[in-house]
Design a protein around this motif. Structure first.
Motif, PDB file in Angstrom:
ATOM      1  N   GLN A 123      36.726   3.667  34.360  1.00 46.08           N
ATOM      2  CA  GLN A 123      37.900   3.049  34.970  1.00 46.08           C
ATOM      3  C   GLN A 123      38.548   2.168  33.916  1.00 46.08           C
ATOM      4  OE1 GLN A 123      39.717   3.022  38.156  1.00 46.08           O
ATOM      5  NE2 GLN A 123      41.006   2.067  36.597  1.00 46.08           N
ATOM      6  N   TRP A 124      39.787   2.507  33.547  1.00 46.51           N
ATOM      7  CA  TRP A 124      40.498   1.751  32.514  1.00 46.51           C
ATOM      8  C   TRP A 124      41.113   0.489  33.105  1.00 46.51           C
ATOM      9  CZ3 TRP A 124      40.477   2.772  27.355  1.00 46.51           C
ATOM     10  CH2 TRP A 124      39.965   4.009  26.965  1.00 46.51           C
ATOM     11  N   LEU A 125      41.159  -0.556  32.276  1.00 42.28           N
ATOM     12  CA  LEU A 125      41.720  -1.846  32.664  1.00 42.28           C
ATOM     13  C   LEU A 125      42.796  -2.247  31.665  1.00 42.28           C
ATOM     14  CD1 LEU A 125      38.333  -3.777  33.163  1.00 42.28           C
ATOM     15  CD2 LEU A 125      39.542  -2.420  34.880  1.00 42.28           C
ATOM     16  N   ASN A 126      43.826  -2.922  32.167  1.00 43.09           N
ATOM     17  CA  ASN A 126      44.833  -3.542  31.304  1.00 43.09           C
ATOM     18  C   ASN A 126      44.838  -5.032  31.614  1.00 43.09           C
ATOM     19  OD1 ASN A 126      46.943  -4.242  29.656  1.00 43.09           O
ATOM     20  ND2 ASN A 126      48.524  -3.200  30.855  1.00 43.09           N
ATOM     21  N   ASN A 127      44.470  -5.818  30.620  1.00 47.55           N
ATOM     22  CA  ASN A 127      44.352  -7.273  30.798  1.00 47.55           C
ATOM     23  C   ASN A 127      43.410  -7.610  31.955  1.00 47.55           C
ATOM     24  OD1 ASN A 127      46.152  -7.814  28.654  1.00 47.55           O
ATOM     25  ND2 ASN A 127      47.910  -7.596  30.025  1.00 47.55           N
ATOM     26  N   GLY A 128      42.349  -6.804  32.110  1.00 48.50           N
ATOM     27  CA  GLY A 128      41.331  -7.059  33.119  1.00 48.50           C
ATOM     28  C   GLY A 128      41.612  -6.481  34.486  1.00 48.50           C
ATOM     29  N   SER A 129      42.786  -5.889  34.694  1.00 43.30           N
ATOM     30  CA  SER A 129      43.140  -5.324  36.007  1.00 43.30           C
ATOM     31  C   SER A 129      43.023  -3.801  35.964  1.00 43.30           C
ATOM     32  CB  SER A 129      44.561  -5.716  36.402  1.00 43.30           C
ATOM     33  OG  SER A 129      44.667  -7.119  36.540  1.00 43.30           O
ATOM     34  N   PRO A 130      42.431  -3.180  37.007  1.00 39.39           N
ATOM     35  CA  PRO A 130      42.292  -1.719  37.021  1.00 39.39           C
ATOM     36  C   PRO A 130      43.653  -1.026  36.980  1.00 39.39           C
ATOM     37  CG  PRO A 130      40.917  -2.733  38.708  1.00 39.39           C
ATOM     38  CD  PRO A 130      41.804  -3.821  38.187  1.00 39.39           C
ATOM     39  N   ILE A 131      43.713   0.088  36.245  1.00 35.74           N
ATOM     40  CA  ILE A 131      44.916   0.912  36.166  1.00 35.74           C
ATOM     41  C   ILE A 131      44.744   2.064  37.148  1.00 35.74           C
ATOM     42  CG2 ILE A 131      46.383   2.292  34.664  1.00 35.74           C
ATOM     43  CD1 ILE A 131      45.170   0.714  32.293  1.00 35.74           C
ATOM     44  N   SER A 132      45.633   2.169  38.098  1.00 34.14           N
ATOM     45  CA  SER A 132      45.529   3.192  39.135  1.00 34.14           C
ATOM     46  C   SER A 132      45.540   4.592  38.512  1.00 34.14           C
ATOM     47  CB  SER A 132      46.692   3.054  40.124  1.00 34.14           C
ATOM     48  OG  SER A 132      46.639   4.066  41.104  1.00 34.14           O
ATOM     49  N   GLY A 133      44.555   5.407  38.891  1.00 31.84           N
ATOM     50  CA  GLY A 133      44.490   6.789  38.436  1.00 31.84           C
ATOM     51  C   GLY A 133      43.930   6.982  37.050  1.00 31.84           C
ATOM     52  N   ALA A 134      43.606   5.906  36.344  1.00 37.66           N
ATOM     53  CA  ALA A 134      43.084   6.018  34.974  1.00 37.66           C
ATOM     54  C   ALA A 134      41.563   6.080  35.033  1.00 37.66           C
ATOM     55  CB  ALA A 134      43.565   4.850  34.127  1.00 37.66           C
ATOM     56  N   ASN A 135      41.029   7.264  35.357  1.00 44.50           N
ATOM     57  CA  ASN A 135      39.593   7.413  35.606  1.00 44.50           C
ATOM     58  C   ASN A 135      38.931   8.464  34.725  1.00 44.50           C
ATOM     59  OD1 ASN A 135      40.904   7.181  38.773  1.00 44.50           O
ATOM     60  ND2 ASN A 135      39.571   5.568  38.007  1.00 44.50           N
ATOM     61  N   THR A 136      39.561   8.815  33.612  1.00 45.47           N
ATOM     62  CA  THR A 136      38.965   9.790  32.711  1.00 45.47           C
ATOM     63  C   THR A 136      38.565   9.103  31.410  1.00 45.47           C
ATOM     64  OG1 THR A 136      41.125  10.392  31.777  1.00 45.47           O
ATOM     65  CG2 THR A 136      40.374  11.627  33.711  1.00 45.47           C
ATOM     66  N   ALA A 137      37.941   9.867  30.521  1.00 45.73           N
ATOM     67  CA  ALA A 137      37.455   9.282  29.267  1.00 45.73           C
ATOM     68  C   ALA A 137      38.586   8.955  28.304  1.00 45.73           C
ATOM     69  CB  ALA A 137      36.462  10.235  28.604  1.00 45.73           C
ATOM     70  N   THR A 138      39.780   9.512  28.528  1.00 44.80           N
ATOM     71  CA  THR A 138      40.914   9.229  27.645  1.00 44.80           C
ATOM     72  C   THR A 138      42.054   8.608  28.448  1.00 44.80           C
ATOM     73  OG1 THR A 138      41.797  11.470  27.950  1.00 44.80           O
ATOM     74  CG2 THR A 138      40.333  11.106  26.069  1.00 44.80           C
ATOM     75  N   TYR A 139      42.797   7.747  27.776  1.00 46.08           N
ATOM     76  CA  TYR A 139      43.971   7.128  28.393  1.00 46.08           C
ATOM     77  C   TYR A 139      44.975   6.830  27.288  1.00 46.08           C
ATOM     78  CZ  TYR A 139      46.975   4.060  31.092  1.00 46.08           C
ATOM     79  OH  TYR A 139      48.063   3.498  31.708  1.00 46.08           O
ATOM     80  N   ALA A 140      46.243   7.034  27.584  1.00 50.32           N
ATOM     81  CA  ALA A 140      47.305   6.837  26.595  1.00 50.32           C
ATOM     82  C   ALA A 140      48.255   5.752  27.085  1.00 50.32           C
ATOM     83  CB  ALA A 140      48.063   8.140  26.348  1.00 50.32           C
ATOM     84  N   PRO A 141      48.022   4.492  26.709  1.00 47.57           N
ATOM     85  CA  PRO A 141      48.900   3.411  27.163  1.00 47.57           C
ATOM     86  C   PRO A 141      50.253   3.453  26.473  1.00 47.57           C
ATOM     87  CG  PRO A 141      47.265   2.570  25.633  1.00 47.57           C
ATOM     88  CD  PRO A 141      46.903   3.993  25.884  1.00 47.57           C
ATOM     89  N   SER A 142      51.263   3.052  27.216  1.00 45.71           N
ATOM     90  CA  SER A 142      52.617   2.979  26.659  1.00 45.71           C
ATOM     91  C   SER A 142      53.180   1.567  26.768  1.00 45.71           C
ATOM     92  CB  SER A 142      53.541   3.965  27.390  1.00 45.71           C
ATOM     93  OG  SER A 142      53.584   3.686  28.782  1.00 45.71           O
ATOM     94  N   THR A 143      52.413   0.661  27.346  1.00 42.95           N
ATOM     95  CA  THR A 143      52.851  -0.731  27.468  1.00 42.95           C
ATOM     96  C   THR A 143      51.853  -1.632  26.754  1.00 42.95           C
ATOM     97  OG1 THR A 143      51.691  -0.968  29.578  1.00 42.95           O
ATOM     98  CG2 THR A 143      54.018  -0.323  29.664  1.00 42.95           C
ATOM     99  N   ALA A 144      52.314  -2.812  26.388  1.00 42.59           N
ATOM    100  CA  ALA A 144      51.468  -3.743  25.640  1.00 42.59           C
ATOM    101  C   ALA A 144      50.377  -4.316  26.538  1.00 42.59           C
ATOM    102  CB  ALA A 144      52.314  -4.856  25.045  1.00 42.59           C
TER     103      ALA A 144
END
Length: 201
Positions: A123-144
């Motif tokens: 489960q990926w987090l951005n600034n400590g908050s879970p990212i909805s739907g980001a549940n795979t081994a890879t994630y491609a962020p587009s925001t800081a």
């Protein structure tokens, strides 16, 4: 000769105390926290890995360490002593990492692939908050932000990776350049008016 004789003796059977440990877990994660073990009969003593105090039934996975911890409960009454032994498996936490693991720069409108490893699910987090739907081994962020991932292994144990800082740089803004109509062979001046960067014509 037809002779008969006999003798008799008297036995007293005392009841043993009940030493059963009723709620010992079969396995725990190393970060599960303290577990209050419950014996059938209070008043005994506790021994073994993870038991800091013989008078306390609190099992500490961190104190026990990873592996199989053997816990013994010993109780006595006026005449008898009884004991119960349980084995509790303490599972290590997964080592979850994110690659690349250094500060990353991405241009606005672009994405940056991050890859997690060391666990079975994520489960990926951005600034400590879970990212909805980001549940795979890879994630491609587009925001800081600071991106980390919670990984869960096959034993159900979880840990969180260190964060990777992603910075998003704005794209240069190119403004319209107006120039007067000139005759062939006549020079005219153009001025670079972009907001960011050093553009050219």
């Amino acid at each position: 000769n037809g002779c008969i004789n006999n003798d008799s003796t008297q036995f007293t059977v005392f009841a043993s105390p009940n030493a059963n440990i009723n709620n010992a877990p079969q396995q725990l994660c190393a970060n599960a926290g303290l577990v209050q073990l419950m014996p059938s009969q209070q008043g005994g003593s506790w021994y073994g890995a993870g038991m800091a105090n013989p008078n306390s039934s609190v099992f500490d996975p961190l104190l026990a360490g990873t592996g199989t911890a053997q816990v013994v409960y010993l109780i006595s009454n006026a005449n008898c002593t009884n004991s119960d032994t349980v084995n509790i498996v303490v599972n290590a936490l997964p080592t979850v990492t994110v690659s690349p693991n250094t500060i990353q720069q991405v241009c606005a409108g672009s994405t940056l692939p991050l890859t997690a490893s060391g666990a079975s699910s994520y489960q990926w987090l951005n600034n400590g908050s879970p990212i909805s739907g980001a549940n795979t081994a890879t994630y491609a962020p587009s925001t800081a932000g600071s991106y980390s991932v919670v990984g869960v292994d096959g034993n159900g144990c979880s840990s969180t990776s260190s964060g990777v800082q992603v910075n998003v740089a704005p794209n240069p803004v190119v403004l319209q350049v107006n120039a007067p109509t000139v005759c062939q062979g006549t020079a005219t001046a153009f001025t670079q008016t972009s907001v960011i960067g050093q553009g050219g014509l």
